[in-house]
Design a protein around this motif. Structure first.
Motif, PDB file in Angstrom:
ATOM      1  N   ALA A  91       2.815  -6.952  -3.945  1.00 28.51           N
ATOM      2  CA  ALA A  91       2.923  -5.548  -3.575  1.00 28.51           C
ATOM      3  C   ALA A  91       2.956  -4.683  -4.831  1.00 28.51           C
ATOM      4  O   ALA A  91       3.781  -4.909  -5.718  1.00 28.51           O
ATOM      5  CB  ALA A  91       4.179  -5.318  -2.739  1.00 28.51           C
ATOM      6  N   ALA A  92       2.068  -3.703  -4.888  1.00 25.83           N
ATOM      7  CA  ALA A  92       1.963  -2.831  -6.049  1.00 25.83           C
ATOM      8  C   ALA A  92       2.565  -1.466  -5.744  1.00 25.83           C
ATOM      9  O   ALA A  92       2.446  -0.954  -4.633  1.00 25.83           O
ATOM     10  CB  ALA A  92       0.505  -2.676  -6.460  1.00 25.83           C
ATOM     11  N   SER A  93       3.191  -0.883  -6.748  1.00 25.41           N
ATOM     12  CA  SER A  93       3.720   0.478  -6.630  1.00 25.41           C
ATOM     13  C   SER A  93       3.573   1.175  -7.973  1.00 25.41           C
ATOM     14  O   SER A  93       3.276   0.540  -8.985  1.00 25.41           O
ATOM     15  CB  SER A  93       5.183   0.461  -6.186  1.00 25.41           C
ATOM     16  OG  SER A  93       5.989  -0.225  -7.129  1.00 25.41           O
ATOM     17  N   ALA A 145      -4.409  -0.230   2.258  1.00 24.91           N
ATOM     18  CA  ALA A 145      -3.443   0.596   2.989  1.00 24.91           C
ATOM     19  C   ALA A 145      -2.007   0.177   2.676  1.00 24.91           C
ATOM     20  O   ALA A 145      -1.094   0.998   2.700  1.00 24.91           O
ATOM     21  CB  ALA A 145      -3.702   0.494   4.483  1.00 24.91           C
ATOM     22  N   LYS A 146      -1.834  -1.110   2.360  1.00 25.89           N
ATOM     23  CA  LYS A 146      -0.499  -1.629   2.058  1.00 25.89           C
ATOM     24  C   LYS A 146      -0.278  -1.814   0.560  1.00 25.89           C
ATOM     25  O   LYS A 146       0.787  -2.285   0.152  1.00 25.89           O
ATOM     26  CB  LYS A 146      -0.275  -2.956   2.780  1.00 25.89           C
ATOM     27  CG  LYS A 146      -0.273  -2.850   4.290  1.00 25.89           C
ATOM     28  CD  LYS A 146       0.006  -4.199   4.926  1.00 25.89           C
ATOM     29  CE  LYS A 146       0.053  -4.088   6.442  1.00 25.89           C
ATOM     30  NZ  LYS A 146       0.315  -5.403   7.100  1.00 25.89           N
TER      31      LYS A 146
END
Length: 115
Positions: A23-25, A74-75
């Motif tokens: 998961a990237a942020s 999208a995620k």
């Protein structure tokens, strides 16, 4: 800055499957490509699979036909589906986000394949 968090590692028997997630942020719009590397004990890190922002992929010869890298924009998540696992796939797997010449690394997730 880009932050990456991997999950999905674990212990599996030879022939089994696992799916890793990353998961990237942060400044994700700057990421040009994502990749998975791995490092086995006493070995150098090696590229496992890579996917560009356009969806092009490439794989290490050792995992072709067994592993699949994909992304869900999208995620903000990249996946590594690993099938037909072998003991030699045992390693710490790292997710990498490429921004220009910079590479951002996740903390790694352990994958152990028992024979």
């Amino acid at each position: 800055q880009v932050q990456l968090v991997e999950s999905g590692g674990g212990l599996v028997q030879a022939g089994g499957s696992l799916r890793l997630s990353c998961a990237a942020s942060g400044s994700i719009f700057r990421i040009s490509a994502m990749a998975w590397y791995r490092q086995a004990s006493g070995q150098q890190r090696e590229l496992v699979a890579r996917i560009t922002s356009g969806g092009s992929t490439n794989y290490a010869d050792s995992v072709k036909g067994r592993f699949t890298i994909s992304r869900d924009n999208a995620k903000n998540t990249v996946y590594l589906q690993m099938n037909s696992l072998k003991p030699e796939d045992t390693a710490v797997y790292y997710c990498i986000g490429l921004v220009g010449v910079n590479a951002y690394w996740g903390q790694g997730t352990q994958v152990t394949v028992s024979s």
